[in-house]
Design a protein around this motif. Structure first.
Motif, PDB file in Angstrom:
ATOM      1  N   UNK A   1      94.611  69.377 -86.300  1.00 31.61           N
ATOM      2  CA  UNK A   1      95.765  68.557 -86.648  1.00 31.61           C
ATOM      3  C   UNK A   1      95.367  67.088 -86.712  1.00 31.61           C
ATOM      4  N   UNK A   2      95.823  66.396 -87.760  1.00 34.61           N
ATOM      5  CA  UNK A   2      95.687  64.940 -87.814  1.00 34.61           C
ATOM      6  C   UNK A   2      97.068  64.337 -88.017  1.00 34.61           C
ATOM      7  N   UNK A   3      97.288  63.163 -87.374  1.00 31.50           N
ATOM      8  CA  UNK A   3      98.577  62.468 -87.434  1.00 31.50           C
ATOM      9  C   UNK A   3      98.320  61.019 -87.819  1.00 31.50           C
ATOM     10  N   UNK A   4      99.027  60.552 -88.855  1.00 34.01           N
ATOM     11  CA  UNK A   4      98.898  59.164 -89.300  1.00 34.01           C
ATOM     12  C   UNK A   4     100.279  58.612 -89.641  1.00 34.01           C
ATOM     13  N   UNK A   5     100.361  57.279 -89.698  1.00 33.04           N
ATOM     14  CA  UNK A   5     101.604  56.660 -90.153  1.00 33.04           C
ATOM     15  C   UNK A   5     101.306  55.384 -90.937  1.00 33.04           C
ATOM     16  N   UNK A   6     102.214  55.088 -91.865  1.00 35.60           N
ATOM     17  CA  UNK A   6     102.173  53.857 -92.655  1.00 35.60           C
ATOM     18  C   UNK A   6     103.526  53.186 -92.551  1.00 35.60           C
ATOM     19  N   UNK A   7     103.520  51.847 -92.406  1.00 37.05           N
ATOM     20  CA  UNK A   7     104.751  51.079 -92.262  1.00 37.05           C
ATOM     21  C   UNK A   7     105.015  50.236 -93.506  1.00 37.05           C
ATOM     22  N   UNK A   8     106.284  50.217 -93.925  1.00 41.79           N
ATOM     23  CA  UNK A   8     106.749  49.294 -94.959  1.00 41.79           C
ATOM     24  C   UNK A   8     107.803  48.408 -94.319  1.00 41.79           C
ATOM     25  N   UNK A   9     107.581  47.089 -94.388  1.00 43.01           N
ATOM     26  CA  UNK A   9     108.418  46.114 -93.682  1.00 43.01           C
ATOM     27  C   UNK A   9     109.414  45.486 -94.653  1.00 43.01           C
ATOM     28  N   UNK A  10     110.688  45.428 -94.237  1.00 43.03           N
ATOM     29  CA  UNK A  10     111.743  44.782 -95.015  1.00 43.03           C
ATOM     30  C   UNK A  10     112.351  43.673 -94.169  1.00 43.03           C
ATOM     31  N   UNK A  11     112.124  42.414 -94.571  1.00 42.21           N
ATOM     32  CA  UNK A  11     112.655  41.306 -93.781  1.00 42.21           C
ATOM     33  C   UNK A  11     114.076  40.941 -94.172  1.00 42.21           C
ATOM     34  N   UNK A  12     114.574  41.453 -95.309  1.00 42.11           N
ATOM     35  CA  UNK A  12     115.977  41.291 -95.686  1.00 42.11           C
ATOM     36  C   UNK A  12     116.596  42.673 -95.630  1.00 42.11           C
ATOM     37  N   UNK A  13     117.305  42.939 -94.542  1.00 38.08           N
ATOM     38  CA  UNK A  13     117.824  44.296 -94.318  1.00 38.08           C
ATOM     39  C   UNK A  13     119.108  44.225 -93.502  1.00 38.08           C
TER      40      UNK A  13
ATOM     41  N   UNK B   1     110.281  51.068 -92.510  1.00 39.09           N
ATOM     42  CA  UNK B   1     110.243  52.474 -92.896  1.00 39.09           C
ATOM     43  C   UNK B   1     108.861  52.984 -92.505  1.00 39.09           C
ATOM     44  N   UNK B   2     108.814  53.773 -91.444  1.00 41.87           N
ATOM     45  CA  UNK B   2     107.549  54.299 -90.916  1.00 41.87           C
ATOM     46  C   UNK B   2     107.374  55.733 -91.416  1.00 41.87           C
ATOM     47  N   UNK B   3     106.436  55.924 -92.308  1.00 40.75           N
ATOM     48  CA  UNK B   3     106.193  57.250 -92.871  1.00 40.75           C
ATOM     49  C   UNK B   3     105.130  57.960 -92.049  1.00 40.75           C
ATOM     50  N   UNK B   4     105.541  59.038 -91.403  1.00 36.29           N
ATOM     51  CA  UNK B   4     104.625  59.858 -90.606  1.00 36.29           C
ATOM     52  C   UNK B   4     104.075  60.984 -91.477  1.00 36.29           C
ATOM     53  N   UNK B   5     102.786  61.245 -91.334  1.00 38.29           N
ATOM     54  CA  UNK B   5     102.150  62.368 -92.027  1.00 38.29           C
ATOM     55  C   UNK B   5     101.364  63.194 -91.018  1.00 38.29           C
ATOM     56  N   UNK B   6     101.665  64.480 -90.972  1.00 40.53           N
ATOM     57  CA  UNK B   6     100.962  65.427 -90.104  1.00 40.53           C
ATOM     58  C   UNK B   6     100.306  66.469 -91.006  1.00 40.53           C
ATOM     59  N   UNK B   7      99.000  66.668 -90.825  1.00 37.74           N
ATOM     60  CA  UNK B   7      98.267  67.613 -91.657  1.00 37.74           C
ATOM     61  C   UNK B   7      97.611  68.673 -90.776  1.00 37.74           C
ATOM     62  N   UNK B   8      97.874  69.924 -91.103  1.00 38.01           N
ATOM     63  CA  UNK B   8      97.187  71.057 -90.485  1.00 38.01           C
ATOM     64  C   UNK B   8      96.057  71.449 -91.422  1.00 38.01           C
ATOM     65  N   UNK B   9      94.832  71.024 -91.079  1.00 43.36           N
ATOM     66  CA  UNK B   9      93.698  71.230 -91.968  1.00 43.36           C
ATOM     67  C   UNK B   9      93.239  72.687 -92.026  1.00 43.36           C
ATOM     68  N   UNK B  10      93.807  73.525 -91.169  1.00 47.07           N
ATOM     69  CA  UNK B  10      93.501  74.953 -91.255  1.00 47.07           C
ATOM     70  C   UNK B  10      94.283  75.620 -92.387  1.00 47.07           C
ATOM     71  N   UNK B  11      95.326  74.937 -92.884  1.00 55.93           N
ATOM     72  CA  UNK B  11      96.188  75.506 -93.919  1.00 55.93           C
ATOM     73  C   UNK B  11      96.174  74.658 -95.181  1.00 55.93           C
ATOM     74  N   UNK B  12      96.226  73.334 -95.021  1.00 54.57           N
ATOM     75  CA  UNK B  12      96.436  72.462 -96.178  1.00 54.57           C
ATOM     76  C   UNK B  12      95.177  72.298 -97.018  1.00 54.57           C
ATOM     77  N   UNK B  13      95.347  72.474 -98.317  1.00 53.94           N
ATOM     78  CA  UNK B  13      94.288  72.222 -99.286  1.00 53.94           C
ATOM     79  C   UNK B  13      94.834  71.216-100.297  1.00 53.94           C
TER      80      UNK B  13
END
Length: 202
Positions: free
Chosen positions: A112-124, A132-144
């Protein structure tokens, strides 16, 4: 009598003979030793087979051998629980993942690998800012990534809001007294310091 072909779960300890079984051996002159050697054909996810060769040796140097196949399966799918949206009510509140949360992944043998990317909005509005924090989880035993399938690929956008509920700090200039140049008060000029305001919002 040799152990039969067996199937184990990928987390089982294949070195534990109470799980894998072992041969029953006998010899009229006496058994000297019983041992095995393994050839591991499992992948990085712990799934596949181990070829186990059992060898029994008697006291006169005679031997016999047999092949046991141990198959390993992963019977439990990955479960991913993403962190909930997060709202802070202090303008300079920390928003690192130790505060806002991280995905909880329930797995056994997966890679399993876990990563995140942030997009910042100063007018909100009404927030000071949003992430907006986008989380991505990848199961490398399944995902191609080249298969066109999203199996084993999990993603989620966590909304992090930081609200401003504190009034700005306003600093007014001090009272000022000036003298008049003439009895009619004409020609008198006053230089006032400006008022200043501070706030974590604009």
């Amino acid at each position: 009598a040799w152990p039969s072909i067996i199937t184990l779960v990928c987390t089982d300890d294949f070195m534990e003979r109470t799980i894998t079984g072992q041969p029953l051996s006998s010899d009229v002159c006496g058994v000297d030793s019983l041992h095995f050697t393994d050839t591991d054909h499992r992948n990085v996810c712990g799934v596949g087979t181990i070829a186990r060769v059992w060898t029994v040796l008697d006291v006169n140097g005679n031997s016999n051998a047999c092949l046991q196949q141990i198959t390993f399966e992963d019977t439990t799918p990955v479960q991913v629980f993403f962190p909930a949206d997060y709202t802070a009510y202090t303008c300079n509140a920390p928003v690192d993942t130790s505060i806002t949360g991280v995905p909880n992944v329930i797995d056994d043998c997966e890679q399993i690998s876990i990563n995140h990317d942030d997009v910042f909005f100063d007018i909100a509005a009404p927030a000071c800012f949003k992430i907006f924090r986008t989380w991505t989880v990848v199961d490398w035993c399944v995902y191609d990534p080249n298969s066109g399938s999203t199996d084993g690929y999990y993603t989620h956008i966590q909304v992090i809001s930081v609200l401003d509920q504190e009034a700005p700090t306003l600093t007014c200039p001090n009272d000022t007294i000036v003298g008049a140049i003439s009895t009619t008060c004409d020609g008198t000029y006053v230089q006032l310091n400006p008022a200043t305001a501070e706030d974590c919002s604009a």
